[in-house]
Motif scaffolding. Structure first.
Motif, short mmCIF file in Angstrom:
data_model
loop_
_atom_site.label_atom_id
_atom_site.label_comp_id
_atom_site.label_asym_id
_atom_site.label_seq_id
_atom_site.Cartn_x
_atom_site.Cartn_y
_atom_site.Cartn_z
N ASP A 160 0.81 -1.22 0.00
CA ASP A 160 0.00 0.00 0.00
C ASP A 160 0.84 1.27 0.00
O ASP A 160 0.31 2.37 -0.21
N ASP A 161 2.15 1.14 0.26
CA ASP A 161 3.03 2.31 0.25
C ASP A 161 3.48 2.69 -1.16
O ASP A 161 4.06 3.77 -1.36
N ILE A 162 3.24 1.83 -2.14
CA ILE A 162 3.75 2.06 -3.49
C ILE A 162 2.97 3.19 -4.18
O ILE A 162 1.74 3.18 -4.22
N ASP A 163 3.70 4.15 -4.69
CA ASP A 163 3.10 5.24 -5.47
C ASP A 163 3.18 4.86 -6.94
O ASP A 163 4.18 5.11 -7.62
N PHE A 164 2.14 4.22 -7.44
CA PHE A 164 2.16 3.74 -8.83
C PHE A 164 2.20 4.88 -9.83
O PHE A 164 2.70 4.71 -10.95
N SER A 180 11.06 -16.41 -7.17
CA SER A 180 9.87 -16.39 -8.04
C SER A 180 8.72 -15.57 -7.49
O SER A 180 7.60 -15.66 -8.01
N TRP A 181 8.96 -14.79 -6.45
CA TRP A 181 7.92 -13.88 -5.95
C TRP A 181 8.05 -12.56 -6.71
O TRP A 181 8.45 -11.54 -6.16
N ASN A 182 7.70 -12.61 -7.99
CA ASN A 182 7.85 -11.48 -8.89
C ASN A 182 6.51 -11.17 -9.54
O ASN A 182 5.66 -12.04 -9.71
N TYR A 183 6.36 -9.92 -9.95
CA TYR A 183 5.15 -9.49 -10.66
C TYR A 183 5.61 -8.54 -11.76
O TYR A 183 5.99 -7.40 -11.50
N MET A 191 -2.52 -3.26 -15.55
CA MET A 191 -2.14 -3.99 -14.34
C MET A 191 -3.35 -4.22 -13.44
O MET A 191 -4.14 -3.33 -13.18
N ASP A 192 -3.49 -5.44 -12.94
CA ASP A 192 -4.53 -5.79 -11.98
C ASP A 192 -3.97 -5.56 -10.58
O ASP A 192 -3.34 -6.43 -10.00
N ARG A 193 -4.18 -4.37 -10.05
CA ARG A 193 -3.57 -4.02 -8.77
C ARG A 193 -4.11 -4.85 -7.61
O ARG A 193 -3.39 -5.12 -6.65
N GLN A 194 -5.37 -5.24 -7.70
CA GLN A 194 -5.94 -6.06 -6.63
C GLN A 194 -5.27 -7.42 -6.59
O GLN A 194 -4.98 -7.96 -5.52
N ASP A 195 -5.02 -7.98 -7.76
CA ASP A 195 -4.33 -9.27 -7.84
C ASP A 195 -2.90 -9.14 -7.30
O ASP A 195 -2.42 -9.98 -6.54
N ALA A 196 -2.23 -8.07 -7.71
CA ALA A 196 -0.86 -7.84 -7.24
C ALA A 196 -0.83 -7.64 -5.73
O ALA A 196 0.03 -8.19 -5.03
N LYS A 197 -1.77 -6.86 -5.21
CA LYS A 197 -1.83 -6.62 -3.76
C LYS A 197 -2.04 -7.92 -2.99
O LYS A 197 -1.39 -8.17 -1.97
N LYS A 198 -2.95 -8.75 -3.48
CA LYS A 198 -3.21 -10.03 -2.81
C LYS A 198 -1.95 -10.89 -2.75
O LYS A 198 -1.63 -11.47 -1.71
#
Length: 368
Positions: A160-164, A180-183, A191-198
């Motif tokens: 939540d700190d990321i300023d996209f 492999s914890w990469n996006y 970009m699906d931010r909800q998917d990335a956040k999860k």
């Protein structure tokens, strides 16, 4: 088929049929039911002993309830709560359950066996520092220069700190404390931010040391961070990713994986340091694609040997961009957890012969 082999195969088939008959018999099934309670009690007592008593068992159950849904791994809590005095016996059990080898930590000979020895006896503090994808940047800058680092766009403790809005149209997000914890984000507008956040909210709660079993302890003490790096690409979407297998600071073999960044089937090819194709690999079936010699092969070998100096065995990953620019990827100490399936199997012993274990390979046979 030779007569001896035919007879041996027939004996195996007869034994398998006999065992199946026993397992299907009513007496065997009744016996299993009768002995269920004693076996359960015995197994529970052994588990409690390994966990360090009832207090350890309670820690385990608390961790199991919290982390099993997050990790998707039933053994995560076991490795997380395992007391260090039981690391060796647990590692032997894990290794033998997940490979076709027996682990003798006093006389390891294959690549996979020696990788397990190094998990317990290598410089863990240094391994941890170099496995941290954020802190290792200082090491790379000091050893070979900042120009080999992928440009860093930001680092945060929480998603939540990321300023996209401040990030470019394409970039790569990753954690610093796992594999492999990469996006990868080739187009920020899609970009699906909800998917990335999860995903990141889950990854940031987990310790990669316990994810795969087998005590990859170099990840245990890394403080989790989220990194954004410049998006790397070459023509056609393929990223030229070279993995240098280094032993005591010398590159012996280079692995290249084809198709990882495209829709093509994944293939793996090993070369020697003179770019001669080798007849072995691991995990995927052996194939013989022709991979062009990298433009900066000699330079990449030089850089890998500087970074790997002082370690019995480490893999240095480098990227070569289309214009010949070289970028550092990561340093890996336990390839596939230290249990890659080698093709052919003899490659496991050959690669193991290149790992010199201090205090083990030097010791006289009667004192090992």
């Amino acid at each position: 088929m030779p007569i001896e082999d035919s007879h041996a195969q027939r004996r195996v088939e007869i034994l398998e049929n006999e065992l199946q008959s026993v397992y299907n018999s009513s007496s065997y099934k009744i016996g299993r039911k009768i002995t269920w309670l004693p076996r359960t009690i015995r197994n529970a007592a052994a588990f409690a002993k390994r966990m360090g008593g009832m207090a350890g068992v309670m820690r385990y159950w608390k961790a199991y309830r919290k982390y099993t849904p997050l990790s998707g791994k039933k053994d995560y809590a076991y490795w997380m709560c395992l007391p260090p005095e039981h690391y060796e016996e647990a590692l032997k059990e894990w290794f033998e359950q997940n490979s076709d080898e027996v682990l003798d930590l006093k006389h390891p000979v294959t690549y996979n066996q020696k990788a397990q020895w190094l998990k317990l006896h290598d410089d863990l503090k240094k391994r941890t520092f170099l496995s941290d994808k954020y802190l290792v940047r200082d090491w790379v800058k000091e050893k070979i220069g900042e120009e080999y680092l992928i440009p860093l766009l930001g680092v945060w403790d929480h998603f939540d700190d990321i300023d996209f809005d401040a990030l470019p149209d394409k970039f790569a997000l990753k954690t610093n404390h796992g594999s492999s914890w990469n996006y990868i984000v080739p187009d920020k507008s899609k970009m699906d931010r909800q998917d990335a956040k999860k995903k990141f909210d889950t990854w940031m709660q987990l310790n990669y040391a316990y994810m795969m079993g087998g005590l990859e302890l170099q990840y245990r003490d890394i403080v989790p961070k989220i990194l954004a790096e410049k998006y790397l690409e070459n023509d056609g979407g393929e990223l030229y990713d070279y993995k240098f297998f280094c032993f005591d600071g010398k590159v012996h073999y280079i692995k290249y994986v084809c198709g990882r960044y495209s829709d093509q089937p994944e293939q793996m090819v090993f070369y020697d340091r003179d770019w001669n194709r080798q007849k072995f690999n691991y995990i995927v079936p052996y194939t013989e694609p022709e991979i062009p010699r990298p433009k900066k092969l000699e330079k990449m070998i030089e850089l890998s040997e500087i970074l790997s100096a002082g370690f019995p065995c480490v893999r240095v990953d480098l990227y070569e961009l289309a214009d010949g620019t070289i970028k550092f990827g990561e340093m890996t100490f336990t390839t596939y957890g230290g249990i890659p399936e080698w093709h052919p199997a003899e490659a496991n012993l050959m690669m193991g012969s290149l790992i010199h274990l201090p205090g083990v390979d030097d010791a006289p046979a009667d004192t090992q």
